[in-house]
Design a protein around this motif. Structure first.
Motif, PDB file in Angstrom:
ATOM      1  N   SER A  10    -110.069  52.956 -15.196  1.00  0.00           N
ATOM      2  CA  SER A  10    -109.225  54.121 -15.488  1.00  0.00           C
ATOM      3  C   SER A  10    -108.898  54.304 -16.966  1.00  0.00           C
ATOM      4  CB  SER A  10    -107.903  54.001 -14.712  1.00  0.00           C
ATOM      5  OG  SER A  10    -107.227  52.805 -15.075  1.00  0.00           O
ATOM      6  N   ARG A  11    -109.318  53.357 -17.834  1.00  0.00           N
ATOM      7  CA  ARG A  11    -108.947  53.459 -19.249  1.00  0.00           C
ATOM      8  C   ARG A  11    -110.150  53.148 -20.138  1.00  0.00           C
ATOM      9  NH1 ARG A  11    -103.190  50.676 -20.347  1.00  0.00           N
ATOM     10  NH2 ARG A  11    -103.024  52.469 -21.715  1.00  0.00           N
ATOM     11  N   VAL A  12    -110.045  53.589 -21.379  1.00  0.00           N
ATOM     12  CA  VAL A  12    -111.066  53.290 -22.383  1.00  0.00           C
ATOM     13  C   VAL A  12    -110.423  52.434 -23.463  1.00  0.00           C
ATOM     14  CG1 VAL A  12    -112.663  54.231 -24.093  1.00  0.00           C
ATOM     15  CG2 VAL A  12    -112.315  55.428 -21.928  1.00  0.00           C
ATOM     16  N   TYR A  13    -110.850  51.175 -23.557  1.00  0.00           N
ATOM     17  CA  TYR A  13    -110.283  50.258 -24.529  1.00  0.00           C
ATOM     18  C   TYR A  13    -111.104  50.272 -25.814  1.00  0.00           C
ATOM     19  CZ  TYR A  13    -107.381  48.342 -20.801  1.00  0.00           C
ATOM     20  OH  TYR A  13    -106.469  48.188 -19.804  1.00  0.00           O
ATOM     21  N   VAL A  14    -110.400  50.123 -26.934  1.00  0.00           N
ATOM     22  CA  VAL A  14    -111.071  50.100 -28.245  1.00  0.00           C
ATOM     23  C   VAL A  14    -110.579  48.891 -29.030  1.00  0.00           C
ATOM     24  CG1 VAL A  14    -111.519  52.574 -28.424  1.00  0.00           C
ATOM     25  CG2 VAL A  14    -109.295  51.670 -29.122  1.00  0.00           C
ATOM     26  N   PRO A  15    -111.360  48.426 -30.021  1.00  0.00           N
ATOM     27  CA  PRO A  15    -110.951  47.271 -30.821  1.00  0.00           C
ATOM     28  C   PRO A  15    -109.623  47.517 -31.531  1.00  0.00           C
ATOM     29  CG  PRO A  15    -113.261  47.784 -31.185  1.00  0.00           C
ATOM     30  CD  PRO A  15    -112.692  48.914 -30.406  1.00  0.00           C
ATOM     31  N   ASN A  16    -108.866  46.444 -31.717  1.00  0.00           N
ATOM     32  CA  ASN A  16    -107.586  46.559 -32.410  1.00  0.00           C
ATOM     33  C   ASN A  16    -107.542  45.737 -33.702  1.00  0.00           C
ATOM     34  OD1 ASN A  16    -107.728  44.203 -30.959  1.00  0.00           O
ATOM     35  ND2 ASN A  16    -105.603  44.218 -30.270  1.00  0.00           N
ATOM     36  N   GLN A  17    -108.652  45.064 -34.037  1.00  0.00           N
ATOM     37  CA  GLN A  17    -108.705  44.302 -35.287  1.00  0.00           C
ATOM     38  C   GLN A  17    -109.956  44.704 -36.053  1.00  0.00           C
ATOM     39  OE1 GLN A  17    -109.552  39.791 -35.856  1.00  0.00           O
ATOM     40  NE2 GLN A  17    -107.324  39.931 -35.647  1.00  0.00           N
ATOM     41  N   TYR A  18    -109.765  45.077 -37.307  1.00  0.00           N
ATOM     42  CA  TYR A  18    -110.860  45.590 -38.134  1.00  0.00           C
ATOM     43  C   TYR A  18    -110.908  44.844 -39.459  1.00  0.00           C
ATOM     44  CZ  TYR A  18    -110.764  49.434 -34.813  1.00  0.00           C
ATOM     45  OH  TYR A  18    -110.796  50.175 -33.661  1.00  0.00           O
ATOM     46  N   THR A  19    -112.082  44.362 -39.827  1.00  0.00           N
ATOM     47  CA  THR A  19    -112.289  43.750 -41.137  1.00  0.00           C
ATOM     48  C   THR A  19    -113.183  44.668 -41.962  1.00  0.00           C
ATOM     49  OG1 THR A  19    -112.143  41.538 -40.176  1.00  0.00           O
ATOM     50  CG2 THR A  19    -113.082  41.712 -42.382  1.00  0.00           C
ATOM     51  N   VAL A  20    -112.702  45.084 -43.108  1.00  0.00           N
ATOM     52  CA  VAL A  20    -113.470  45.944 -44.011  1.00  0.00           C
ATOM     53  C   VAL A  20    -114.004  45.078 -45.148  1.00  0.00           C
ATOM     54  CG1 VAL A  20    -113.428  47.960 -45.520  1.00  0.00           C
ATOM     55  CG2 VAL A  20    -112.035  47.931 -43.443  1.00  0.00           C
ATOM     56  N   TRP A  21    -115.320  45.042 -45.286  1.00  0.00           N
ATOM     57  CA  TRP A  21    -115.959  44.243 -46.337  1.00  0.00           C
ATOM     58  C   TRP A  21    -116.343  45.151 -47.501  1.00  0.00           C
ATOM     59  CZ3 TRP A  21    -115.902  39.087 -45.465  1.00  0.00           C
ATOM     60  CH2 TRP A  21    -115.786  38.656 -44.141  1.00  0.00           C
ATOM     61  N   LEU A  22    -116.011  44.719 -48.717  1.00  0.00           N
ATOM     62  CA  LEU A  22    -116.341  45.484 -49.924  1.00  0.00           C
ATOM     63  C   LEU A  22    -117.105  44.597 -50.903  1.00  0.00           C
ATOM     64  CD1 LEU A  22    -112.931  47.281 -50.620  1.00  0.00           C
ATOM     65  CD2 LEU A  22    -114.944  48.249 -49.513  1.00  0.00           C
ATOM     66  N   GLY A  23    -117.956  45.232 -51.710  1.00  0.00           N
ATOM     67  CA  GLY A  23    -118.650  44.524 -52.767  1.00  0.00           C
ATOM     68  C   GLY A  23    -117.695  44.178 -53.909  1.00  0.00           C
ATOM     69  N   PRO A  24    -118.115  43.323 -54.839  1.00  0.00           N
ATOM     70  CA  PRO A  24    -117.233  42.859 -55.921  1.00  0.00           C
ATOM     71  C   PRO A  24    -116.601  43.985 -56.733  1.00  0.00           C
ATOM     72  CG  PRO A  24    -119.240  41.548 -55.863  1.00  0.00           C
ATOM     73  CD  PRO A  24    -119.450  42.679 -54.899  1.00  0.00           C
ATOM     74  N   GLU A  25    -117.387  45.006 -57.103  1.00  0.00           N
ATOM     75  CA  GLU A  25    -116.858  46.079 -57.948  1.00  0.00           C
ATOM     76  C   GLU A  25    -115.809  46.916 -57.211  1.00  0.00           C
ATOM     77  OE1 GLU A  25    -119.839  48.096 -60.621  1.00  0.00           O
ATOM     78  OE2 GLU A  25    -121.223  46.986 -59.337  1.00  0.00           O
ATOM     79  N   ASP A  26    -116.119  47.287 -55.966  1.00  0.00           N
ATOM     80  CA  ASP A  26    -115.166  48.085 -55.193  1.00  0.00           C
ATOM     81  C   ASP A  26    -113.917  47.280 -54.864  1.00  0.00           C
ATOM     82  OD1 ASP A  26    -116.548  50.563 -55.004  1.00  0.00           O
ATOM     83  OD2 ASP A  26    -117.914  49.678 -53.561  1.00  0.00           O
ATOM     84  N   GLY A  76    -118.792  47.358 -45.382  1.00  0.00           N
ATOM     85  CA  GLY A  76    -119.073  46.928 -44.023  1.00  0.00           C
ATOM     86  C   GLY A  76    -117.799  46.966 -43.195  1.00  0.00           C
ATOM     87  N   ILE A  77    -117.953  47.199 -41.887  1.00  0.00           N
ATOM     88  CA  ILE A  77    -116.809  47.191 -40.972  1.00  0.00           C
ATOM     89  C   ILE A  77    -117.156  46.318 -39.772  1.00  0.00           C
ATOM     90  CG2 ILE A  77    -115.288  48.546 -39.510  1.00  0.00           C
ATOM     91  CD1 ILE A  77    -115.778  50.930 -41.285  1.00  0.00           C
ATOM     92  N   GLN A  78    -116.300  45.353 -39.495  1.00  0.00           N
ATOM     93  CA  GLN A  78    -116.476  44.468 -38.347  1.00  0.00           C
ATOM     94  C   GLN A  78    -115.264  44.606 -37.435  1.00  0.00           C
ATOM     95  OE1 GLN A  78    -116.865  40.277 -39.308  1.00  0.00           O
ATOM     96  NE2 GLN A  78    -118.504  40.069 -37.812  1.00  0.00           N
ATOM     97  N   THR A  79    -115.507  44.739 -36.130  1.00  0.00           N
ATOM     98  CA  THR A  79    -114.420  44.987 -35.185  1.00  0.00           C
ATOM     99  C   THR A  79    -114.261  43.821 -34.218  1.00  0.00           C
ATOM    100  OG1 THR A  79    -115.849  46.061 -33.566  1.00  0.00           O
ATOM    101  CG2 THR A  79    -114.891  47.454 -35.279  1.00  0.00           C
ATOM    102  N   ARG A  80    -113.070  43.735 -33.654  1.00  0.00           N
ATOM    103  CA  ARG A  80    -112.806  42.711 -32.642  1.00  0.00           C
ATOM    104  C   ARG A  80    -111.676  43.194 -31.738  1.00  0.00           C
ATOM    105  NH1 ARG A  80    -111.556  36.651 -34.501  1.00  0.00           N
ATOM    106  NH2 ARG A  80    -113.761  36.278 -34.119  1.00  0.00           N
ATOM    107  N   LEU A  81    -111.788  42.874 -30.443  1.00  0.00           N
ATOM    108  CA  LEU A  81    -110.745  43.179 -29.477  1.00  0.00           C
ATOM    109  C   LEU A  81    -109.920  41.906 -29.262  1.00  0.00           C
ATOM    110  CD1 LEU A  81    -109.737  45.430 -27.550  1.00  0.00           C
ATOM    111  CD2 LEU A  81    -111.146  44.402 -25.777  1.00  0.00           C
ATOM    112  N   VAL A  82    -108.650  41.941 -29.680  1.00  0.00           N
ATOM    113  CA  VAL A  82    -107.788  40.763 -29.632  1.00  0.00           C
ATOM    114  C   VAL A  82    -106.713  40.962 -28.566  1.00  0.00           C
ATOM    115  CG1 VAL A  82    -106.239  39.270 -30.953  1.00  0.00           C
ATOM    116  CG2 VAL A  82    -108.180  40.350 -32.086  1.00  0.00           C
ATOM    117  N   LYS A  83    -106.678  40.051 -27.604  1.00  0.00           N
ATOM    118  CA  LYS A  83    -105.653  40.109 -26.564  1.00  0.00           C
ATOM    119  C   LYS A  83    -104.406  39.375 -27.039  1.00  0.00           C
ATOM    120  CE  LYS A  83    -109.108  40.123 -22.873  1.00  0.00           C
ATOM    121  NZ  LYS A  83    -109.606  39.405 -21.669  1.00  0.00           N
TER     122      LYS A  83
END
Length: 216
Positions: A10-26, A76-83
């Motif tokens: 009955s529901r649509v679950y989505v990740p709640n933890q996001y890691t954003v990776w950036l290069g050295p200059e950014d 880069g973006i990495q996701t994870r579903l954390v209970k």
């Protein structure tokens, strides 16, 4: 979030933890307001989930980290579903981390002049999955090779500096073409000069293999 939805009865679950990776200059450019940006992104994710009626186990969290392999303008973006922890003192349950989706800022393209003003290009994105990384290529053309100037960079010495190109067709399909490389291009074990790719095809440049996919 939209790319990593999980539907239950009955529901649509989505990740709640996001890691954003950036290069050295950014990453250096964000020094001083990294925390504020992470909070702003988390608030945007929460609003996006509410707008689409997605289910979140906890309020979204965003963390910004450094990845030396990324160039200026890439992220880069990495996701994870954390209970959340069921009882006080119990550690939260961590789901598996997904592939890191690597995005590149496409170069500015000259406006295409078409004879038929009604003609529209179906804008799809190419997905290159290589080991633990997924490159998301907007197109319409993406160059693959060993050079740091390429849209998708391979560290394999058997890959030429500008080895091949991915090109999007007007119907949204993608094709790969050899750019005169030394060791050629193989698709599903067969050497090709230029050929249309289908989702799930295995492509080999030099000794490096990757899986191709399309995202609408």
């Amino acid at each position: 979030m939209d790319s990593h939805r999980t539907a239950s009865v009955s529901r649509v679950y989505v990740p709640n933890q996001y890691t954003v990776w950036l290069g050295p200059e950014d990453h250096e450019r964000l020094a001083g307001y990294e925390s504020s940006l992470a909070q702003e992104l988390a608030a945007y994710l929460l609003e996006h989930a509410r707008r689409h009626d997605y289910a979140l186990l906890t309020r979204p969290e965003v963390e910004i980290k450094l990845d030396e392999r990324l160039r200026l303008g890439e992220f880069g973006i990495q996701t994870r579903l954390v209970k959340p922890a069921a009882r006080q003192g119990e550690a939260p349950s961590l789901g598996e981390e997904g592939h890191t989706m690597v995005y590149s800022v496409p170069p500015k393209q000259k406006e295409a002049r078409t004879k038929d003003p009604v003609q529209r290009v179906r804008e799809t994105r190419a997905i290159v999955t290589l080991d633990d990384r997924r490159y998301v290529l907007d197109g319409p053309v993406a160059v693959l090779g060993r050079s740091r100037d390429c849209d998708c960079v391979f560290s394999d010495p058997n890959v030429s500096r500008r080895h091949a190109e991915l090109r999007r067709r007007s119907n949204g399909d993608w094709e790969i073409g050899d750019l005169g490389s030394t060791n050629g291009v193989k698709v599903n074990g067969r050497r090709v000069d230029r050929v249309r790719l289908a989702p799930g095809d295995e492509v080999q440049l030099g000794t490096t293999r990757f899986t191709f996919d399309i995202e609408a």
